[in-house]
Design an enzyme around this catalytic site. Structure first.
Site, short mmCIF file in Angstrom:
data_model
loop_
_atom_site.label_atom_id
_atom_site.label_comp_id
_atom_site.label_asym_id
_atom_site.label_seq_id
_atom_site.Cartn_x
_atom_site.Cartn_y
_atom_site.Cartn_z
N ASP A 443 -52.87 29.34 -7.92
CA ASP A 443 -54.84 29.78 -7.54
C ASP A 443 -54.89 28.29 -7.55
O ASP A 443 -54.41 27.31 -8.26
CB ASP A 443 -54.15 30.17 -9.08
CG ASP A 443 -55.79 30.61 -9.46
OD1 ASP A 443 -56.77 31.04 -8.95
OD2 ASP A 443 -56.62 30.08 -10.83
N GLU A 472 -54.97 29.22 -2.90
CA GLU A 472 -56.02 29.65 -2.75
C GLU A 472 -56.65 28.06 -2.82
O GLU A 472 -57.04 27.22 -3.18
CB GLU A 472 -56.29 29.97 -4.07
CG GLU A 472 -57.54 30.24 -3.77
CD GLU A 472 -58.24 30.72 -5.62
OE1 GLU A 472 -59.62 31.52 -5.78
OE2 GLU A 472 -57.57 30.34 -6.45
#
Length: 579
Positions: A443, A472
């Site tokens: 993330d 990400e």
């Protein structure tokens, strides 16, 4: 979808074969627009490698003791720099000249959609072919840089250009003045800072009375080197090396599930409710996923949290709304038995307010808590966007804390803290080794320093060498975070935007440029491509014409990389982000 089917899609869209190489035996553009037809230049040149350090082209040195074939050896993974260089035989002795790391840097302001590239006379720099010019990376102050591993004792003739797009040369502006000349000698590291002087400026070298003489001298020196200096056979440097990604991921067809939503869990977790084994419902979809051709499941956050899963409370506990650790291990084992890999969402940038470390700081105050250094904390309310009153005393005192994009319920870790790093590394290795997962989707990786991911990679690969690490990433050049010593791949937001926007605006040029950009910048790895995910509207809602959902899906699977379907998109499910 099978590999052969995906290759058929690629062939249909590209108009030819599946080799990403470019065959050069036609006329080539040189500075000043001169054309040459060099029959000796006909060769197969693969697209250059884009790594964290920039570009690198390697010559694999045969084993001096065993005489390993160079071509066969070049397909190996994990080559160290000490075993790469220019190989030749001199008086019966095999000699290895080490490579020289060269960093090129030039300052140039460009317009929107333009970038600076490097091109030159040698094979390494594209033989003046603009399609093989090396894109440079933008840095603060309108500086452009690129790093190359080049042979020692090499004379390099080169120039910078400004161009638009990544396909056929168009709107190209050449650096004024004579060509630049560099001799690498036997340096280990060379930094070249060049000047781009605009045509018409007072100091432009192109206006010098010696400009023509200088240009002739550069050309003569380069020709003399090519004809007289290299007594050894020239070994062509390779334009690519095998990707660092695990082999299984190259043909991965991913299916993303957001467990809390997909399995109908409550929106809130009061931390007092019973453990509900909702993960067991996944067994009802095994056959469906197999029929769909999925061979890798990517699960959204499953750590214990209070709400949506990204406000983690305990990394070593499964959210009670989904089940427990034993159930997760069973599901992973069953998916493996069906030939499916499992990737989890790693939320390591921030925690929830009720994480034991942050709660301890709130309860005891930063001065008394050993966990104060785990977060980025300030004494004044203006230091950070988050503010919390401490529980000690009358509660009138408090502290500021950094939080993810201003969301006060997600305080950010200080990832420079050794204790925090060790916590995250232990979590990553636990799920790889004990639970048996096959990788992490990381993330907000773009908000974390690449040096952290380098250490994270080393820990994960030591635990499971063939694990997949996908960051990400949204904007900028993904090779800042992705490369042989960093992450394996990236979420390809840039291509995702082009896939739906080009259909909405009937602008296939937008899609073509995005695909060419991927091919040029990200040829060293397979990006994770998608039409939608938990952060975006459903593709069926985003497209102005719902019929285009089928075409968008075909384009997704035809694109180079790992296609990732968000659950329900294959059925045309609709949905927009809530305000």
């Amino acid at each position: 979808m099978s590999l052969s089917t995906r290759n058929i899609f690629r062939a249909c869209l590209s108009g030819g074969g599946f080799d990403h190489s470019v065959h050069h035996n036609a006329s080539k553009l040189q500075p000043g627009g001169a054309q040459t037809n060099d029959v000796n230049s006909a060769q197969l040149v693969s697209r250059p490698l884009r790594s964290v350090a920039g570009f690198a082209r390697y010559c694999w040195a045969p084993s001096l003791s065993t005489g390993v074939d160079r071509q066969a050896s070049s397909s190996r993974h994990g080559r160290s720099r000490s075993s790469m260089g220019l190989c030749y035989t001199l008086e019966g002795e095999t000699v290895l000249d080490p490579l020289v790391a060269v960093k090129f840097k030039v300052q140039r302001t460009v317009s929107f959609g333009q970038h600076v590239a490097l091109v030159g006379k040698s094979n390494l720099l594209g033989k003046w072919n603009l399609e093989d010019a090396i894109p440079m990376e933008w840095e603060e102050g309108d500086n452009w840089t690129v790093e190359l591993d080049m042979p020692s004792w090499e004379m390099v003739e080169y120039k910078y250009i400004v161009r638009s797009g990544f396909g056929s040369p168009k709107d190209v502006t050449w650096q004024p003045g004579p060509n630049n000349l560099l001799n690498t000698n036997r340096h280990t590291l060379v930094t070249v800072e060049d000047t781009w002087e605009e045509e018409g400026s007072r100091h432009c070298r192109a206006r010098s009375p010696y400009c023509q003489e200088a240009a002739a001298a550069v050309a003569a020196a380069s020709e003399a080197f090519d004809s007289k200096a290299p007594l050894r056979p020239r070994v062509a440097t390779e334009r690519s090396i095998p990707p660092s990604m695990p082999p299984w991921s190259v043909d991965a067809v991913m299916y993303q599930i957001f467990p809390l939503g997909f399995l109908g869990a409550p929106c809130e977790n009061d931390l007092n409710g019973p453990i509900v084994p909702r993960l067991a419902q996944l067994r009802n979809y095994y056959s469906y996923l197999q029929d769909l051709g999925v061979n890798c499941l990517y699960f959204g956050p499953i750590f214990e949290s209070v709400s949506h899963g990204y406000d983690t409370i305990n990394h070593f506990k499964i959210d009670r709304r989904l089940g427990d650790m034993d159930l997760l291990k069973q599901i992973v084992s069953e998916l493996h038995a069906l030939g499916m890999r499992v990737v989890l969402d790693g939320v390591f940038n921030h925690t929830g307010l009720k994480h034991h470390a942050f709660d301890h700081v709130v309860t005891n105050g930063p001065a008394e808590s050993p966990y104060a250094g785990w977060y980025r904390i300030g004494a004044r309310k203006t230091d950070h966007k988050g503010w919390v009153a401490t529980k000690q005393g009358d509660g009138s005192s408090g502290f500021a804390y950094d939080c993810w994009e201003g969301h006060s319920n997600m305080p950010c870790f200080d990832l420079s803290n050794p204790e925090v790093r060790q916590l995250i590394f232990s979590v990553a290795k636990f799920y790889l080794e004990e639970v048996g997962i096959d990788g992490w989707r990381l993330d907000v990786a773009h908000q974390i320093d690449p040096t952290f991911w380098a250490e994270f990679r080393a820990e994960c690969k030591a635990a499971k060498p063939d694990c997949l690490l996908v960051g990400e990433l949204m904007h900028g050049n993904y090779t800042t975070w992705v490369g042989p010593n960093h992450l394996d791949s990236a979420t390809n937001f840039q291509l995702s935007h082009a896939l739906w926007s080009s259909l909405n605006h009937c602008n296939m040029n937008e899609l073509a440029e995005a695909i060419l950009r991927d091919d040029v910048l990200y040829s060293s790895f397979h990006p994770m491509n998608f039409l939608g995910n938990h952060d975006t509207p459903r593709i069926a809602s985003r497209l102005q014409n719902p019929i285009h959902t089928h075409l968008a899906t075909v384009l997704l699977f035809a694109s180079r990389g790992m296609p990732a379907l968000y659950y329900g998109d294959e059925l045309g499910m609709v949905g927009n982000k809530m305000a």
